[in-house]
Design a protein around this motif. Sequence first.
Motif, PDB file in Angstrom:
ATOM      1  N   GLY A 143       0.821  -1.202   0.000  1.00 31.56           N
ATOM      2  CA  GLY A 143       0.000   0.000   0.000  1.00 31.56           C
ATOM      3  C   GLY A 143       0.850   1.245   0.000  1.00 31.56           C
ATOM      4  N   ALA A 144       0.245   2.339   0.448  1.00 35.83           N
ATOM      5  CA  ALA A 144       0.948   3.618   0.528  1.00 35.83           C
ATOM      6  C   ALA A 144       1.149   3.973   1.998  1.00 35.83           C
ATOM      7  CB  ALA A 144       0.147   4.704  -0.177  1.00 35.83           C
ATOM      8  N   TYR A 145       2.414   4.151   2.387  1.00 36.63           N
ATOM      9  CA  TYR A 145       2.745   4.406   3.787  1.00 36.63           C
ATOM     10  C   TYR A 145       3.651   5.618   3.956  1.00 36.63           C
ATOM     11  CZ  TYR A 145       0.869  -0.264   4.400  1.00 36.63           C
ATOM     12  OH  TYR A 145       0.035  -1.356   4.401  1.00 36.63           O
ATOM     13  N   GLY A 146       3.816   6.397   2.905  1.00 38.33           N
ATOM     14  CA  GLY A 146       4.682   7.560   2.978  1.00 38.33           C
ATOM     15  C   GLY A 146       4.063   8.686   3.783  1.00 38.33           C
ATOM     16  N   PRO A 147       4.819   9.755   4.010  1.00 36.97           N
ATOM     17  CA  PRO A 147       4.315  10.894   4.778  1.00 36.97           C
ATOM     18  C   PRO A 147       3.004  11.421   4.208  1.00 36.97           C
ATOM     19  CG  PRO A 147       6.670  11.110   4.393  1.00 36.97           C
ATOM     20  CD  PRO A 147       6.212   9.954   3.566  1.00 36.97           C
ATOM     21  N   GLY A 148       2.048  11.591   5.080  1.00 42.64           N
ATOM     22  CA  GLY A 148       0.763  12.119   4.659  1.00 42.64           C
ATOM     23  C   GLY A 148      -0.253  11.080   4.236  1.00 42.64           C
ATOM     24  N   ALA A 149       0.182   9.853   3.976  1.00 38.44           N
ATOM     25  CA  ALA A 149      -0.754   8.797   3.589  1.00 38.44           C
ATOM     26  C   ALA A 149      -1.582   8.373   4.803  1.00 38.44           C
ATOM     27  CB  ALA A 149      -0.001   7.592   3.026  1.00 38.44           C
ATOM     28  N   PRO A 150      -2.838   7.968   4.597  1.00 32.63           N
ATOM     29  CA  PRO A 150      -3.669   7.547   5.730  1.00 32.63           C
ATOM     30  C   PRO A 150      -3.042   6.438   6.572  1.00 32.63           C
ATOM     31  CG  PRO A 150      -5.026   7.847   3.781  1.00 32.63           C
ATOM     32  CD  PRO A 150      -3.599   7.973   3.331  1.00 32.63           C
ATOM     33  N   LYS A 151      -2.272   5.555   5.929  1.00 30.20           N
ATOM     34  CA  LYS A 151      -1.670   4.443   6.662  1.00 30.20           C
ATOM     35  C   LYS A 151      -0.236   4.716   7.123  1.00 30.20           C
ATOM     36  CE  LYS A 151      -4.279   0.355   5.379  1.00 30.20           C
ATOM     37  NZ  LYS A 151      -4.189  -1.061   4.920  1.00 30.20           N
ATOM     38  N   ALA A 152       0.227   5.942   7.004  1.00 33.26           N
ATOM     39  CA  ALA A 152       1.586   6.263   7.448  1.00 33.26           C
ATOM     40  C   ALA A 152       1.855   5.852   8.894  1.00 33.26           C
ATOM     41  CB  ALA A 152       1.856   7.749   7.259  1.00 33.26           C
ATOM     42  N   PRO A 153       0.887   6.004   9.822  1.00 31.09           N
ATOM     43  CA  PRO A 153       1.154   5.597  11.208  1.00 31.09           C
ATOM     44  C   PRO A 153       1.369   4.096  11.390  1.00 31.09           C
ATOM     45  CG  PRO A 153      -0.704   7.130  11.116  1.00 31.09           C
ATOM     46  CD  PRO A 153      -0.404   6.713   9.708  1.00 31.09           C
TER      47      PRO A 153
END
Length: 218
Positions: A143-153
């Motif tokens: 998925g997407a886990y970079g800064p600002g992405a919903p799943k970043a945490p």
Amino acid sequence: MPHLLHLDASARSRSLSRALTARFAHAWRAADQDGRYTYRDLATDPPPPIGQAWTEICDDLLRQGITDPARYPEVVTTPERAAAWAIVEPLLDEVLAADIVLIGSPMYNYSVPGVLKTWIDQITFPRMSFKGKGFVVISARGGAYGPGAPKAPFDHQERYLRDFFAGHFAVEDARFLSVELSNTRVDPVLGHLTADHRDSAARAETAVDELVATLWAG
């Protein structure tokens, strides 16, 4: 000449992280054809989990205040410890000999592959320092886990490695590159994000080439 240690941890033989670490290693070796290069595939030859004898070695190193890896064998005093040390020694020797440690690590269940964690466990002893070595981690995430992405945490992969390298090994030079949304390749539900994944993969390839050039220039 700098010595590159190259580790892959993906369970997939044709993974994105493997392709990118191979790209890095190829460019690195092309820049220095006489340099030293060591490769270890943690997925096909996984280190076993640490056991009781490993903990005894670790405890005695603490009790005796031994921090120099050259002195670690002094506490290998039983057949059980010798068997544990036979696993540790080649893994640790590879890291100690390296100037740059290149790690290919996909994100599995928000964290690192188990084989990478067991490798870390095997080579980690009290008050170790790898200060002066460079670490490069190239990852692929479904998925997407970079800064600002919903799943970043939920990124317990890069944060864990970054904190561990700095907090335990005193590593001051750790670089992280990642490809996001790799699951668009297999999950039709994510099909609308395919272009985003391709952009991420292209940026990662460019970043790999630039990083090799930067490391050599530095």
